[in-house]
Each structure stands twice: as C-alpha cells, then as structure tokens.
Design an enzyme around this catalytic site. Structure first.
Site, PDB file in Angstrom:
ATOM      1  N   GLU A  27      29.864   5.187  37.292  1.00 42.73           N
ATOM      2  CA  GLU A  27      29.199   6.436  36.913  1.00 42.73           C
ATOM      3  C   GLU A  27      27.967   6.620  37.783  1.00 42.73           C
ATOM      4  OE1 GLU A  27      27.269   8.705  32.981  1.00 42.73           O
ATOM      5  OE2 GLU A  27      28.119   6.701  32.789  1.00 42.73           O
ATOM      6  N   ASN A  72      28.496  10.107  30.662  1.00 43.99           N
ATOM      7  CA  ASN A  72      27.650  11.243  30.306  1.00 43.99           C
ATOM      8  C   ASN A  72      27.339  12.130  31.506  1.00 43.99           C
ATOM      9  OD1 ASN A  72      27.638  10.023  27.805  1.00 43.99           O
ATOM     10  ND2 ASN A  72      25.500   9.367  27.890  1.00 43.99           N
ATOM     11  N   ASN A 172      33.997  13.761  28.333  1.00 43.89           N
ATOM     12  CA  ASN A 172      33.475  12.449  27.954  1.00 43.89           C
ATOM     13  C   ASN A 172      32.667  12.553  26.671  1.00 43.89           C
ATOM     14  OD1 ASN A 172      32.550   9.543  28.644  1.00 43.89           O
ATOM     15  ND2 ASN A 172      30.625  10.639  28.307  1.00 43.89           N
ATOM     16  N   GLU A 173      33.003  11.738  25.689  1.00 44.64           N
ATOM     17  CA  GLU A 173      32.211  11.580  24.459  1.00 44.64           C
ATOM     18  C   GLU A 173      31.722  12.920  23.903  1.00 44.64           C
ATOM     19  OE1 GLU A 173      29.150   8.617  25.007  1.00 44.64           O
ATOM     20  OE2 GLU A 173      30.619   6.996  25.151  1.00 44.64           O
ATOM     21  N   TYR A 244      30.760  -0.746  22.448  1.00 40.72           N
ATOM     22  CA  TYR A 244      29.833  -1.688  23.061  1.00 40.72           C
ATOM     23  C   TYR A 244      29.347  -2.649  21.979  1.00 40.72           C
ATOM     24  CZ  TYR A 244      29.719   1.561  27.004  1.00 40.72           C
ATOM     25  OH  TYR A 244      30.065   2.366  28.067  1.00 40.72           O
ATOM     26  N   GLU A 292      35.801   2.786  27.903  1.00 45.68           N
ATOM     27  CA  GLU A 292      34.456   2.212  27.983  1.00 45.68           C
ATOM     28  C   GLU A 292      34.403   1.064  26.995  1.00 45.68           C
ATOM     29  OE1 GLU A 292      30.881   4.580  27.902  1.00 45.68           O
ATOM     30  OE2 GLU A 292      31.866   6.285  28.870  1.00 45.68           O
ATOM     31  N   GLN A 351      29.908  -1.014  33.012  1.00 47.68           N
ATOM     32  CA  GLN A 351      30.353  -0.420  34.267  1.00 47.68           C
ATOM     33  C   GLN A 351      30.579  -1.505  35.292  1.00 47.68           C
ATOM     34  OE1 GLN A 351      27.872   2.937  35.416  1.00 47.68           O
ATOM     35  NE2 GLN A 351      27.972   3.801  33.372  1.00 47.68           N
TER      36      GLN A 351
END
Length: 501
Positions: A27, A72, A172-173, A244, A292, A351
């Site tokens: 990213e 993001n 994304n999200e 996460y 992710e 990442q």
C-alpha cells in the site's frame, strides 16, 4: 514432559494448495513503497528505482500475489495520476494516512516490479470517492490488448502487452468510518454489484472480491456480509476478511491462541455466505479472500503522536518491530488459513516492507528480515500439493480471552507428484517443551529432509537495525522418523516445520 499425538490421514484432504494463499500487500502508506521497494538513489536500485536487495528478500519470502495499491489509500486514489511521464505526475494529498503522494510509482511501475518478484498483481479499485467508470477505465488500461484509447495509452507508456490482471478488489473496508467515502452495507452492496456486473461485462473471467467486514469486532459484523452478498452474490467470487492481532495487557497466553479468533471469523463468514447462497438458490460457493492479516500493535499506534500533521512524503508510520512471540502467532495464523483452505482461497499478509512488515529497510542502507519473515517463508516453500487436516490429541490451557486452548496446533501438506510432505506445528505453552508423536505412515515418508524451529529463551527477542540477525531459524534437534512415526520435541513458545521425503 507433556506429550501430544497427531495422526495424519492422506485422505483427509482440505483442498489442493492455491499459491494465492501466500500473498502479500503493498500500500502507498508510510515507507512501504517509497524508501521501501522504491529508492532510486540506493546502491542496488535498478533503472526503475526499485531496490534489488528488497526484491531478493521478497523472492525468498515466497509472496505469490500482491494486493495493490491499498488499503485505505485506494479510497482516495486517482489511478491516472500514476501513469505517463514521471515529471508530469501531480503531487496529491492522501487523506487516509495524512501524507503527500508523489505518484512516482504507479500501475506500470508496480506491474514491472511484480514481474521482477515473480508475483501476481491483485488490483484494488476506488469505490470511496470514485466508482464504475474509473474502475472500467483502469481495467481497460491494464487488460485490453490494443486498439482502444486507454490500451493505446498503456502501449504509449511502454507496456506493449496487457497485464492481464485476474483478481480485483471492489474497494477497501467500506464498512469503516475511517474510510474515505465509507457506506452502509446496503449502499455499498449496490455499488459493488453494479461495478462487478460492469467489469464482468468487459471480461467474464475476472475474479472479483467484495468487501467484507474490516474486523470481527465491528458492530455490523455478519450482518454486513449478509446485506452486501444479497446484492452482489451472483456477480462476485470472493468476500474479503481483515484481521490483525496483538498482545494486550501482558496476556501472552491469550495472544498465543489468537488463531482461535481467526477460526471463529472464518466460520462466521462462511456460514453467512452459505446462508445467502442457499437463500438465493445459487449453485456457486463464495470463497474468502483474507486479504489483510498480520500482527499489528494498533493500540499503541492509536495512542501515539505519529500521525503526520505536516503533510510529509513517506513518513515513518506503523513500523512495528516483531518479537519471537509475534512470529509464533503469525505462524499459527498461517496454519489456520491452510486448515481452512477449502474456503479461504486467497490471503494477503499485510504488509510487505517497513509497514507492519516481515521485511525492513534503511534508506541508503541495509535490508533485513523480521522474526515474522521466517514462518511465512518456510511455509510458502515447503507447502506443496494438498493440505491435510490432522487429528490432534493434546491437553489444553486456560486463556482469559479464548477459554481453553489446545497446547499444540498443526497442519500438514503432501505432494503426490514429488512424494514430499511437510508438517507445521506450534507449541503455545510458555513453560513446557512438548513431545509430539506424529503418525505419518500414510504419507509413505522415509526421511526427514528438513527440521527447523523458531524459538528463543527470550520470547520478546527481536531483529533490529542494530542487531539484524538476533533471531533466526534453528535446527530442530532430536527429530526422528521410524516405522511411520515422526517424533519431535517442540520447545516452549515455538513454531516448527518438518519436511519429509
């Protein structure tokens, strides 16, 4: 000594291994791209400005699919800014991470970088501030052979052949209030379905990923997936999962069992997706793209003052330094992804470089492996053929967060073509070594070709700029194979891998 027994049945196949399970994520955030994979002034930089020393470690890591450019970041990204002559590219503000974006790396450069690493490009489109038209334009630019305005523009920019990107993320999200242009599930489901329909009108063989929840703790978790899929089910192929993990409050016991939460996440999303599919009387099964996942000390970052208020280029952000315990948890999360590989068809470790990453760099200087590098690289290298679900008989220990957790977790793989197989194991005990007896008679293995472990007397030992090789793989001494029984002693708080032939 505590003991455990494991039986591996060659017929207990979870799924053939899809190499996309070993994907990663780049990213435009912090120093992931700039001063990470791209540093024109570095002694190892090629003509595109990419660090060749980083590329060699990416190859060693074994990343197969790279999700790009966010994250993001993608929700405010104009892909056109990153193509054409570099001197003409505009500088923009990135609202997601409060930084400046130079656009010196864009679609064409990153596609070339992927080719150098031998990885597949997985592209995300902006559904935050943009929509269907921009997604279709990017698809035409990257994938159409020639003869149209945007394919000819790509050719003029130096890429004669199309990139043939197969896998695309629809935003994304979009459930997150932190996301530029975030939406309700109903609104997002509608725009995702329309975008997917339009993209598949251009190429019916695309594989499309619709946004699931950005975490199982989201208040809309489950209901978000249901609503989004009710709109988009027949147009998409995957639904994303993001998760996460971190140690909180010194509770290492619970942290070492984090994979139990990942298992709950997977089972919930699968059940929800199948409910929608049954309701729609669909013949297809939606796969999960766990695009992710990682260890991320998010609580500490949110409490810090590292937010870039000065609109800088490539500020140091989210540069977690990982411990042995972190690496053991990551190895266990990868075991869980493999054990669910029948439904988790793709995954991206988030990442790749500098930002919550297995690879770290210093501008003008060194590149080194974090502790988390090792379980990922070995698993990617050894796991071949089919995933096998083992039967594990072992005691449990109490955790505050997850209840009783098994002391040992494991998964196996076997490759009929080469006759090789592998077993991956974790010992979650903080105090005890565990002797494990593994029945591998069905694998017809005759030798141990490799036996390594990640363990240290200091579970918080780390690799740093000053001490880049403090932690590494060790030989797993004492492993034996006789009469179809593999015997191994796992040190406390350890991740281990054995190759068999």
């Amino acid at each position: 000594m505590t003991t455990a027994t494991i039986a591996i049945d060659r017929t207990a196949v979870v799924a053939p291994i899809n190499r996309r399970i070993f994907g990663s994520f780049v990213e435009h955030l912090g120093r992931c791209v700039y001063d990470g994979i791209y540093e024109p002034g570095h002694p190892t930089a090629n003509e595109d400005g990419f660090r060749l020393d980083v590329i060699e470690l990416v190859k060693e890591l074994g990343s197969t699919t790279i999700r790009y450019p966010g994250g993001n970041f993608v929700s405010g990204y104009r892909w056109e800014d990153g193509v054409g002559p570099r001197e003409d590219r505009p500088v923009r503000r990135d609202l997601a991470w409060h930084a400046l974006e130079s656009n010196q790396v864009g679609t064409d450069e990153f596609a070339r970088w992927c080719k150098l690493t031998g990885s597949e490009l997985m592209m995300a489109v902006n559904l935050g501030t943009r929509g269907i038209e921009a997604a279709l334009d990017l698809l035409e630019y990257t994938n159409h052979p020639s003869g149209t305005a945007l394919s000819e523009k790509r050719i003029a920019n130096g890429a004669t052949e199309p990139y043939d990107i197969r896998m695309w993320c629809l935003g994304n999200e979009m459930d997150g209030p932190w996301q530029t242009g975030y939406m309700t599930a109903d609104d997002y489901g509608k725009i995702a379905a329309r975008t997917a329909q339009a993209m598949k009108a251009a190429d019916k063989n695309l594989e499309l990923v619709v946004c699931g929840s950005s975490g199982s703790a989201m208040p809309t978790f489950g209901d978000w997936e249901r609503t989004v899929l009710e709109h988009s089910y027949e147009h998409v192929d995957y639904i994303s999962c993001h998760a996460y993990y971190q140690e909180r409050g010194g509770d290492l016991d619970s942290y070492l069992a984090s994979s139990l939460e990942m298992q709950y996440f997977i089972e919930t999303v699968v059940a929800t997706a199948d409910h929608v599919g049954n309701k729609l009387r669909s013949k297809k099964k939606i796969q999960l793209s766990f695009d992710e996942w990682n260890i991320w000390y998010l609580d500490e970052h949110q409490a810090s003052d590292e937010v870039n208020e000065g609109w800088e280029f490539a500020p140091r952000q989210l540069e977690d330094v990982y411990s042995v315990a972190d690496a053991v948890v990551l190895g266990n999360l990868l075991i869980t992804l493999l054990k669910n590989h029948d439904r988790v068809g793709s995954a991206s470790l988030a990442q790749l470089v500098n930002v919550i990453a297995p690879i770290m760099t210093e501008p003008g200087g060194a590149v080194w492996r974090q502790t988390t590098f090792f379980p990922f690289s070995v698993t990617s290298r050894l796991a071949r053929g089919e995933v096998l679900r083992p039967r594990i008989d072992v005691g449990t220990y109490a955790t505050k967060v997850h209840g009783d957790a098994p002391l040992v977790d494991a998964v196996a793989t076997a490759d009929a073509e080469t006759g090789s197989s592998a077993v991956f194991l974790v010992n979650r005990s903080q105090t005890e070594s565990i002797e494990v007896s593994i029945d591998v008679s069905g694998l017809e293995a005759s030798t141990i070709t490799e036996a390594v472990t990640l363990h240290d007397d200091d579970v918080y030992a780390k690799n740093t700029l000053e001490d880049q090789n403090r932690v590494g793989l060790r030989d797993l001494s004492g492993a034996t194979l006789a009469d179809g029984i593999l015997t191994v002693t796992l040190p406390p708080v350890s991740w281990s891998a054995l190759g068999l032939g």
